[in-house]
Every structure is written in C-alpha cells, then in structure tokens.
Write an enzyme that holds these catalytic residues in place. Structure first.
Site, short mmCIF file in Angstrom:
data_model
loop_
_atom_site.label_atom_id
_atom_site.label_comp_id
_atom_site.label_asym_id
_atom_site.label_seq_id
_atom_site.Cartn_x
_atom_site.Cartn_y
_atom_site.Cartn_z
N THR A 126 0.81 -1.22 0.00
CA THR A 126 0.00 0.00 0.00
C THR A 126 0.84 1.27 0.00
OG1 THR A 126 -0.10 -0.04 2.41
CG2 THR A 126 -1.95 -1.07 1.23
N VAL A 172 -0.16 -9.18 8.18
CA VAL A 172 0.73 -10.35 8.14
C VAL A 172 0.96 -10.95 9.53
CG1 VAL A 172 1.91 -9.69 6.00
CG2 VAL A 172 2.86 -8.94 8.21
N LEU A 223 19.14 4.37 3.64
CA LEU A 223 18.18 5.47 3.70
C LEU A 223 17.31 5.56 2.44
CD1 LEU A 223 17.78 7.86 5.75
CD2 LEU A 223 19.15 9.23 4.16
N SER A 230 17.54 -4.71 5.63
CA SER A 230 17.97 -3.32 5.79
C SER A 230 19.45 -3.31 6.09
CB SER A 230 17.22 -2.68 6.96
OG SER A 230 17.74 -1.40 7.27
N TYR A 285 14.64 -2.25 16.41
CA TYR A 285 14.41 -2.32 14.95
C TYR A 285 15.58 -3.06 14.28
CZ TYR A 285 13.90 -1.02 10.07
OH TYR A 285 13.81 -1.08 8.70
#
Ligand code: NDP
Ligand code: 8X3
Length: 263
Positions: A15, A65, A189, A144, A157
C-alpha cells in the site's frame, strides 16, 4: 532478458513505499501481482492501475501479516483462485520510535517484532511448502542495512532486521538441494512513509531524516528486487546491500546543502 513474465508474485506491504514500487515494477515486467496490506482502499487503487498495463493481473488482498489465521485463509484463497506463487516479496515492516533499549516501549517492540519477524515468518511458512513441492520459486525479504550495522537508539528495529538476515541465511541452508531461492535486499536510507510511521505521523521530524541528502527512492529498491528475481535460475543472490551514494554506513552520511547535486 525477461525471465519472469507470466509469473505470479505476492507482495506484502504493497500500500506504500517499497512494496507499492515493487508492484508497479514487477507488473510492468508482466508479472501477475497479489497485493497485500491492511489499507484496502490503497490496495484496490493500486491494483486498478497495475492491471491496466499489458494484461497483467493485479489482485488486492487485505491482510495483516501478523494474523496467522488470516494468512491460512489467504493460502486457501490463492488455491481457490488457482494461483501458484512464484515470487514472494516479504516487504511489510516498520520501525516505531527511536529509543535507547532502557527507555523502550513494550508495545513498540511487540509491533516491530510481530510484523518484521513473525509476519515475515507467517508468510514464508505458508508459501514455501508449495514452492518446494513445485521445486521452483523465489522469496525476497526486504531487510535493511540495519541488519548489518546497529545504530544508536535503533536496537530493537535493528534486531528485527538482523533476524531477517539470519532467517534468509537459515532458510537458504534448509533449501539446499531444491531449486527454491531466497534472497534479501537490504537498503539504506530510502524516502518513503517509513519515518512518518516511525515517528507516529510527525511529518516535520520525518522530513529531517532525509534533509540535505539524496536518499534512495522506492523505485531504486524495486529495481534491485527485479534484478534479483530476474537472474537465471542457477543464480541465488544471498544479500543485496544498497545505499544512496551519499551514505556509506548508517553513521557515514554526507548531508548536502538543499538543491545539491542531482544525477
Ligand atoms: P512504508 O511505511 O512506506 O510502507 C510499509 C508497508 O508495510 C505499508 O504498505 C504497510 O501497509 C505495510 N505494513 C506494515 N505493517 C503491516 C502488517 N502488519 N501487515 C501488512 N502490511 C503491513 O515503508 P517502506 O516502504 O520504507 O518499508 C518497507 C520495508 O522496507 C520495511 O520492511 C522496512 O523495514 C524496509 N526498509 C525501509 C527503509 C527505508 O529507509 N525506508 C530502508 C531499509 C529497509 P498497511 O499500513 O496498509 O498495512
Ligand atoms: C531503514 C533504514 O538505516 O533508517 O531500515 O534503519 S535505517
């Protein structure tokens, strides 16, 4: 060479941001896309756009999810639609807050861990068996650089993204001898809704994250996902780590004056 035309991809977190860009890029390559996310209106709008091009099917499916029973229902729905998944892009994910571990918020931790790790596992556990049975398929996890370096106040995170990296490597070991591939694409980033979500709608604070830089855009990461899934079947990219040219690690980032150099 287009090796993926006519395949079917499930993309979580479609989305916004990276997932949305992946849907457009894979759709343009003639891949049928199943779009997953919680915001139904956005899923339907995107599906309508992607589906208008070159006969590609684009199917919206509203799903969180984290919801294991919902994931089971989704698999039943796929069967009902007669869809075999060739590509799974595990992209849905988020950061909440920027806090030292000693100051962290338990609810933020739950949301990150439940989405970034357990949500990814829910989808993978549900879809991999079909790929193994067909001896064909590719799972791409969006990790990431936070899964390669830890930065201050990002511990939880980062832990979720280290977990994505570990799971990518762990599943690869488990998949040896099959033709099923698993890769991670690990961006630095990138300007999306990520920081607005991280700072719970504080757009001014989110903007400062990217100020004076030329960050990645979602399409750059979608290009990388396209590259990874379009490689020949005997090639398995393990981790594709990518950053904007102005960034060389989470700590080493050149901030240029506004209006600085463009490509
Ligand atoms: P966005 O906030 O723009 O998009 C996140 C997407 O994830 C949205 O589509 C959101 O949809 C979806 N999502 C979040 N939680 C759930 C859930 N429980 N179930 C289903 N969908 C969910 O961020 P990005 O595009 O930047 O982030 C995508 C991925 O990329 C994340 O995994 C992030 O960690 C990673 N990443 C981002 C970087 C960046 O700098 N932007 C860099 C490196 C990695 P909805 O809310 O509708 O459910
Ligand atoms: C998002 C990139 O470096 O802000 O994963 O954590 S970073």
């Amino acid at each position: 060479m287009n090796r993926i035309r006519g395949q079917t991809a499930v993309i979580t977190g479609a989305t916004a941001g990276i997932g949305e860009a992946c849907a457009r890029t894979l759709g343009e390559a003639g891949v049928h896309v199943v779009l997953i996310g919680r915001r139904r209106d956005r899923l339907e709008a995107l599906a309508a756009e992607v589906a208008t091009d070159n006969g590609t099917r684009a199917l919206p499916y509203q799903l969180d999810v984290r919801d294991r029973a919902g994931v089971t229902d989704f698999i039943a729905w796929l069967d009902n639609e007669g869809l075999n998944v060739d590509i799974l892009v595990n992209n849905a994910g988020l950061a909440r807050g920027l806090d030292a571990v000693q100051d962290g918020d338990h609810d933020d931790w739950d949301e990150m861990i439940d989405t970034n790790i357990k949500g990814l596992l829910n989808m993978t556990r549900a879809i991999l068996p079909g790929m193994i049975a067909r001896d064909s398929g590719h799972v791409v996890n969006i990790g990431s650089i936070a899964g390669h370096w830890v930065y201050p106040n990002g511990g939880v995170y980062c832990a979720t993204k280290y977990a994505v990296r570990a799971l990518t490597e762990g599943a690869n070991v488990d998949l040896v001898g099959t033709k099923v591939r698993m890769s991670s694409v690990d961006p630095g980033l990138a300007e999306t809704e990520f920081s607005v979500v991280r700072f719970r709608g504080d757009e001014d604070r989110a903007r400062t994250v990217y100020e004076g830089t030329q960050p990645l855009v979602a399409e750059d990461i979608a290009d990388a996902v396209h590259y990874v899934v379009n490689t020949a079947r005997h090639v398995n990219v393990l981790h594709l780590v990518m950053m904007p040219t102005v960034q060389r690690s989470p700590y080493v980032l050149a901030r240029e004056p506004a209006g600085g150099s463009e490509d």
